[in-house]
Motif scaffolding. Structure first.
Motif, PDB file in Angstrom:
ATOM      1  N   TRP A 183       2.762   1.938  -3.200  1.00 46.71           N
ATOM      2  CA  TRP A 183       1.849   2.609  -4.138  1.00 46.71           C
ATOM      3  C   TRP A 183       1.755   4.098  -3.814  1.00 46.71           C
ATOM      4  CZ3 TRP A 183      -4.083   1.164  -4.527  1.00 46.71           C
ATOM      5  CH2 TRP A 183      -4.671   1.934  -5.545  1.00 46.71           C
ATOM      6  N   ILE A 228       0.837  -1.198   0.000  1.00 41.07           N
ATOM      7  CA  ILE A 228       0.000   0.000   0.000  1.00 41.07           C
ATOM      8  C   ILE A 228       0.871   1.247   0.000  1.00 41.07           C
ATOM      9  CG2 ILE A 228      -1.756   1.299   1.264  1.00 41.07           C
ATOM     10  CD1 ILE A 228      -2.601  -1.366   2.581  1.00 41.07           C
ATOM     11  N   TRP A 237       0.408   2.577  -9.412  1.00 48.16           N
ATOM     12  CA  TRP A 237       0.103   1.224  -8.940  1.00 48.16           C
ATOM     13  C   TRP A 237       0.868   0.183  -9.756  1.00 48.16           C
ATOM     14  CZ3 TRP A 237      -1.305  -2.070  -5.446  1.00 48.16           C
ATOM     15  CH2 TRP A 237      -1.692  -3.361  -5.821  1.00 48.16           C
ATOM     16  N   ALA A 255      -6.577  -0.443  -2.134  1.00 50.83           N
ATOM     17  CA  ALA A 255      -5.752  -1.616  -1.846  1.00 50.83           C
ATOM     18  C   ALA A 255      -6.575  -2.689  -1.138  1.00 50.83           C
ATOM     19  CB  ALA A 255      -4.551  -1.209  -0.995  1.00 50.83           C
TER      20      ALA A 255
END
Length: 205
Positions: free
Chosen positions: A19, A16, A190, A160
């Motif tokens: 990203w 997460i 992403w 996510a």
């Protein structure tokens, strides 16, 4: 050496934050940790006594917990435009922290085989899994993104949860969830973050 150091394992919630870092676009150093090794070493426990990843250290300040890191980075790097104006943050905070609290608790408990009984619902902050799941569906039915028509850091965190939930079956499939994830999955940040973490996972295997 970058002002921000990212502590992670590529098979963790650290994806997460990878990203989020790629969305922000800032330079950062990465420290890869192992679950039964360096994650429990004294050096890392001084950063996060829980012995869990991810964590970041930015200009000497430590932040742990994925939702907190996402919110922090959106504020620390305002040029990325990932936080709404202060007077428009109700949905941003509401749904990011709903996903971090009630939704994740509901998903994890269900995955571990714990089912809340009707008598226990008052004690559980999320009620039961169905309550949390249908609340998520309603929230994502109203707009393209968590905060309306603009992608924000809340979509990194909520997205996510949805992406993994659909991939690993911890969230039942639903057209609303699939449509939401299909809007997020093509994002360059992403895709880039996934490539980085997949390569790191292969190196650590």
């Amino acid at each position: 050496m970058a002002d921000l150091t990212f502590y992670t394992n590529p098979q963790s919630r650290g994806r997460i934050i990878r990203w989020m870092l790629e969305e922000v676009g800032t330079e950062y150093d990465t420290v890869l940790l192992t679950y039964d090794g360096t994650m429990k070493d004294a050096d890392y426990l001084a950063i996060n006594p829980m012995g869990k990843v991810p964590a970041i250290v930015h200009k000497g300040k430590t932040v742990t917990e994925c939702a907190a890191i996402c919110a922090y980075m959106a504020d620390a790097f305002p040029e990325a435009g990932l936080a709404p104006p202060l007077d428009q943050r109700a949905d941003y905070y509401r749904w990011m922290f709903f996903a971090a609290g009630p939704l994740e608790s509901a998903i994890i408990n269900r995955s571990l085989g714990f089912q809340v009984t009707p008598e226990q619902k008052r004690m559980a902050g999320y009620g039961d899994f169905d309550d949390a799941y249908h609340t998520l569906i309603r929230a994502l039915s109203a707009t393209d993104y968590v905060c309306g028509d603009k992608f924000t850091a809340a979509d990194v965190y909520v997205g996510a949860q949805v992406g993994w939930g659909l991939q690993f079956g911890t969230l039942p499939e639903h057209d609303v969830l699939k449509a939401y994830w299909e809007r997020l999955a093509p994002r360059e940040a992403w895709v880039r973050a996934t490539e980085i973490d997949d390569a790191a996972a292969a190196d650590m295997a």
